[in-house]
Design an enzyme around this catalytic site. Structure first.
Site, mmCIF file in Angstrom:
data_model
loop_
_atom_site.group_PDB
_atom_site.id
_atom_site.type_symbol
_atom_site.label_atom_id
_atom_site.label_comp_id
_atom_site.label_asym_id
_atom_site.label_seq_id
_atom_site.Cartn_x
_atom_site.Cartn_y
_atom_site.Cartn_z
ATOM 1 N N ASP A 30 -9.733 -6.488 7.848
ATOM 2 C CA ASP A 30 -8.293 -6.187 7.818
ATOM 3 C C ASP A 30 -7.773 -6.387 9.236
ATOM 4 O OD1 ASP A 30 -6.515 -4.038 5.717
ATOM 5 O OD2 ASP A 30 -5.713 -4.696 7.656
ATOM 6 N N LEU A 32 -5.122 -5.012 10.299
ATOM 7 C CA LEU A 32 -4.386 -3.765 10.564
ATOM 8 C C LEU A 32 -2.914 -4.022 10.917
ATOM 9 C CD1 LEU A 32 -7.074 -1.575 12.410
ATOM 10 C CD2 LEU A 32 -6.496 -1.625 9.979
ATOM 11 N N ALA A 73 -5.852 -8.877 0.965
ATOM 12 C CA ALA A 73 -5.049 -9.153 2.153
ATOM 13 C C ALA A 73 -3.887 -10.087 1.821
ATOM 14 C CB ALA A 73 -5.929 -9.790 3.231
ATOM 15 N N TYR A 140 7.148 -15.065 -2.067
ATOM 16 C CA TYR A 140 6.003 -14.167 -2.257
ATOM 17 C C TYR A 140 5.274 -14.528 -3.556
ATOM 18 C CZ TYR A 140 3.368 -10.101 -3.711
ATOM 19 O OH TYR A 140 2.368 -9.294 -4.180
ATOM 20 N N ASN A 169 3.955 -2.756 -11.221
ATOM 21 C CA ASN A 169 4.334 -1.976 -10.036
ATOM 22 C C ASN A 169 3.297 -0.915 -9.682
ATOM 23 O OD1 ASN A 169 6.813 -3.333 -10.867
ATOM 24 N ND2 ASN A 169 7.786 -2.057 -9.311
ATOM 25 N N PHE A 207 19.831 0.118 -6.793
ATOM 26 C CA PHE A 207 20.261 -1.276 -6.679
ATOM 27 C C PHE A 207 20.661 -1.824 -8.049
ATOM 28 C CE2 PHE A 207 17.175 -1.505 -2.883
ATOM 29 C CZ PHE A 207 18.173 -1.121 -1.995
HETATM 30 N N1 UDP Z 1 14.982 0.014 -6.179
HETATM 31 C C1 UDP Z 1 16.158 0.740 -5.987
HETATM 32 N N2 UDP Z 1 16.348 1.314 -4.766
HETATM 33 C C2 UDP Z 1 15.472 1.198 -3.730
HETATM 34 C C3 UDP Z 1 14.273 0.470 -3.949
HETATM 35 C C4 UDP Z 1 14.074 -0.110 -5.196
HETATM 36 O O1 UDP Z 1 16.997 0.857 -6.879
HETATM 37 O O2 UDP Z 1 15.734 1.728 -2.645
HETATM 38 C C5 UDP Z 1 14.749 -0.594 -7.500
HETATM 39 C C6 UDP Z 1 14.514 -2.085 -7.436
HETATM 40 O O3 UDP Z 1 15.761 -2.742 -7.504
HETATM 41 C C7 UDP Z 1 13.629 -2.328 -8.643
HETATM 42 C C8 UDP Z 1 12.831 -1.019 -8.776
HETATM 43 O O4 UDP Z 1 13.552 -0.046 -8.008
HETATM 44 O O5 UDP Z 1 14.418 -2.464 -9.797
HETATM 45 C C9 UDP Z 1 11.436 -1.123 -8.218
HETATM 46 O O6 UDP Z 1 11.516 -1.671 -6.919
HETATM 47 P P1 UDP Z 1 10.298 -1.692 -5.914
HETATM 48 O O7 UDP Z 1 10.816 -2.284 -4.626
HETATM 49 O O8 UDP Z 1 9.664 -0.353 -5.846
HETATM 50 O O9 UDP Z 1 9.251 -2.669 -6.586
HETATM 51 P P2 UDP Z 1 9.403 -4.204 -7.088
HETATM 52 O O10 UDP Z 1 9.814 -4.112 -8.530
HETATM 53 O O11 UDP Z 1 10.385 -4.895 -6.212
HETATM 54 O O12 UDP Z 1 8.016 -4.734 -6.940
#
Ligand code: UDP
Length: 324
Positions: A30, A32, A73, A140, A169, A207
């Site tokens: 790693d 780090l 990684a 990504y 997730n 969001f």
């Molecule tokens: N999300 C949100 N507010 C935040 C961070 C994330 O509403 O501050 C929402 C994001 O739009 C998604 C869900 O939470 O719909 C999960 O987001 P996260 O970034 O945890 O994981 P991702 O799905 O992007 O891998």
């Protein structure tokens, strides 16, 4: 011995904990950049360095008797990958290629790969199974998709056996509280909501509230980090027993909205959590839910922590007693 790249990161360190408890001999590589050496058991050796460093890889494969690589990684900030794609392709794709080439050169032929549901892009149906078309919508997802393609050709040409695990997730923490999620910057929903509950942040931004979902917010499939760890161990077991290469989704097969996650965090924290309704975040599909039937049937994967409240409780225990 298993070489674990990125073993000091959030997902990697939980795999290390899981495999170490089951008696595996592990070596962590790693750099780090984002990992924490405190997340590793004291008797698991750590080499601090870059996985793209060919001479370092040659010396690792020459010095240690490595027979498999579990590869975590990677850089994993979707938003950053859009503005800094070079960083993502260089690390997640090109440096991974260096690991695969070193494996080939040193005759190591078992590889477990952290892939992602981001290789699918926008869903054309849910739950998504492994046959869902792959059209990543950010660098990504693309950087991981390219590795999946490389693995397919390396299997064909060099007999490199691999298991690609497409995570949904990742969430939660070690139930004993020894390790957990610690990103800087933090962008993930659950830790941000919990840090808001602790007063470390003023409010959580939701969001998008105008999605075509029952409460208007995005739906995701949250999977416990130790259930992910278990799947890696099973994948390796299968390959050791001579199974061919395979690809599996890993998710709970249940979707929860952003509002539902906030409510579950309120319950765990026993307090209300201030939120703000904001614009949609670019690149967020409305609903991502896995079909994990293939992993259950073929890999024998049995998720232990399928209840969102339990996942969130483990994350809360960690967030309120963090060690790093
Ligand atoms: N999300 C949100 N507010 C935040 C961070 C994330 O509403 O501050 C929402 C994001 O739009 C998604 C869900 O939470 O719909 C999960 O987001 P996260 O970034 O945890 O994981 P991702 O799905 O992007 O891998």
């Amino acid at each position: 011995m298993i070489l674990v790249t990125g073993g000091a990161g959030y997902i990697g360190s939980h795999y290390v904990l899981y495999a170490h408890q089951r008696g595996e001999q592990l070596l962590v590589l790693d750099n780090l950049a984002y990992g924490h050496k405190e997340s590793l058991p004291s008797d698991v050796p750590l080499i601090v360095g870059d996985m793209g460093d060919k001479s370092l890889l040659d010396s690792i494969f020459t010095t240690y008797k490595i027979n498999a690589v579990v590869h975590f990684a990677a850089y994993a900030y979707v938003g950053e990958s859009v503005t800094a794609p070079a960083k993502y392709y260089a690390n997640n794709t090109v440096a991974t290629l260096a690991v695969l080439n070193a494996m080939r050169d040193h005759d190591v032929r078992q590889f477990v790969f952290s892939s992602t549901c981001a290789t699918y892009g926008n869903p054309s149906y849910v739950p998504m199974d492994e046959k869902h078309p792959q059209n990543p919508i950010n660098p990504y997802g693309e950087s991981k998709y390219f590795v999946e393609r490389i693995l397919k050709s390396y299997d064909h040409a060099y007999g490199m056996r691999y298991t690609a695990l497409r995570y949904f997730n990742a969430a939660g923490a070690d139930p004993e509280g020894s390790i957990g999620e610690s990103h800087d910057p933090e962008t993930h929903l659950i830790p941000l909501v919990q840090q808001t509950a602790m007063g470390k942040r003023d409010s959580i931004s939701i969001f998008g509230t105008d999605y075509d979902t029952p409460d208007g917010t995005c739906i995701r499939d949250y999977i416990h980090i130790l259930d992910l760890a278990q799947a890696h161990a099973l994948a390796l077991e299968k390959m050791r027993a001579g199974e061919l290469s395979a690809i599996y989704n890993l998710g709970c097969e249940k979707g929860y909205s952003v509002r539902e996650v906030i409510s579950a965090c309120e319950k765990a924290a026993n307090r209300s959590i201030p939120y703000q309704e904001m614009q949609r975040r670019a690149g967020d599909p409305p609903r991502l839910v896995a079909s994990a039937a293939k992993a259950k049937n073929e890999l024998g994967w049995k998720p232990v922590y399928e209840d969102l409240e339990e996942i969130i409780q483990h994350a809360w225990n960690w967030e309120t007693n963090r060690k790093y």
